[in-house]
Design an enzyme around this catalytic site. Structure first.
Site, short mmCIF file in Angstrom:
data_model
loop_
_atom_site.label_atom_id
_atom_site.label_comp_id
_atom_site.label_asym_id
_atom_site.label_seq_id
_atom_site.Cartn_x
_atom_site.Cartn_y
_atom_site.Cartn_z
N GLY A 51 0.77 -1.24 0.00
CA GLY A 51 0.00 0.00 0.00
C GLY A 51 0.80 1.29 0.00
O GLY A 51 0.34 2.29 -0.52
N GLU A 106 4.02 5.05 5.98
CA GLU A 106 2.83 4.21 6.02
C GLU A 106 1.73 4.81 5.15
O GLU A 106 1.62 6.03 5.03
CB GLU A 106 2.37 4.09 7.47
N ASP A 110 -5.01 2.58 10.65
CA ASP A 110 -6.41 2.28 10.91
C ASP A 110 -6.51 1.83 12.37
O ASP A 110 -6.50 2.66 13.26
CB ASP A 110 -6.85 1.20 9.92
N PHE A 159 -13.89 3.18 4.03
CA PHE A 159 -12.95 2.28 3.36
C PHE A 159 -12.50 3.00 2.11
O PHE A 159 -13.32 3.32 1.24
CB PHE A 159 -13.59 0.94 3.02
N VAL A 160 -11.20 3.28 2.02
CA VAL A 160 -10.68 4.07 0.91
C VAL A 160 -9.72 3.28 0.05
O VAL A 160 -9.07 2.34 0.51
CB VAL A 160 -10.00 5.38 1.41
N ASP A 166 -5.70 -0.54 -1.87
CA ASP A 166 -6.42 -1.43 -2.77
C ASP A 166 -7.67 -2.04 -2.14
O ASP A 166 -7.88 -1.96 -0.93
CB ASP A 166 -5.51 -2.58 -3.20
#
Length: 182
Positions: A51, A106, A110, A159-160, A166
């Site tokens: 990510g 990062e 979350d 949720f992005v 992804d």
């Protein structure tokens, strides 16, 4: 999502949350932040794959202090929008961090579980210093006490996807952050 439905994948993008221009502006500021902290001393930028790789690449180009780059892979999301609660290091650093000023780059904090476990591991290896810069911070979801040294954006509990983030390995290529949904 299977490959046969890939052509319909943009239908899951609900709305843009952070534009490419906003991301670029904040990354430039983050590079100046790093330069001010390290004042010419070399750093090791560490990204947790997959990510963070786009964020790391863009951030590295804004930093003027000498820097090296390394990668780790840790998994806590298994093609789902909810954290599994299991953190596994699937690829470790190639560098011995002793003697390095380490900056964890990062994509999103979350619950904080993954990064807390990774930071504990890196701290045990005795770097000269350890800082955390995150693109996105979701403090509403935090389960463990964790605060980045620099958060570029604080977002609500959405949720992005996009800019490296992804869903089922899709959407990393979007140049912006978007809300994902049905």
């Amino acid at each position: 999502m299977d490959h046969s439905s890939a052509k319909d994948y943009m239908s899951k993008v609900k709305r843009t949350v952070i534009t490419a221009e906003e991301i670029s502006e904040r990354i430039s500021e983050a590079g100046k932040f790093i330069d001010s902290i390290y004042d010419g001393r070399p750093v090791l930028l560490v990204s947790i794959l997959k990510g963070s790789f786009i964020f790391l690449a863009d951030l590295a180009r804004t930093v003027s202090v000498p820097c090296e780059i390394d990668f780790m892979a840790a998994k806590s999301y298994y093609e789902s929008t909810d954290s599994s609660g299991v953190v596994k290091i699937t690829m470790d650093l190639k560098h011995d961090v002793t003697g390095y000023h380490v900056i964890m780059v990062e994509d999103i904090i979350d619950t904080g579980r993954t990064l807390t476990d990774v930071l504990r591991l890196i701290k045990s290896r005795k770097p000269l210093s350890l800082h955390v810069i995150t693109l996105l911070d979701k403090p509403e979801r935090r389960i463990v006490p964790l605060k980045a040294d620099l958060s570029l954006f604080t977002i609500p509990d959405l949720f992005v996807i996009g800019y490296g983030l992804d869903y089922g390995e899709y959407y990393r290529n979007l140049p912006y952050i978007a809300e994902f949904g049905d």
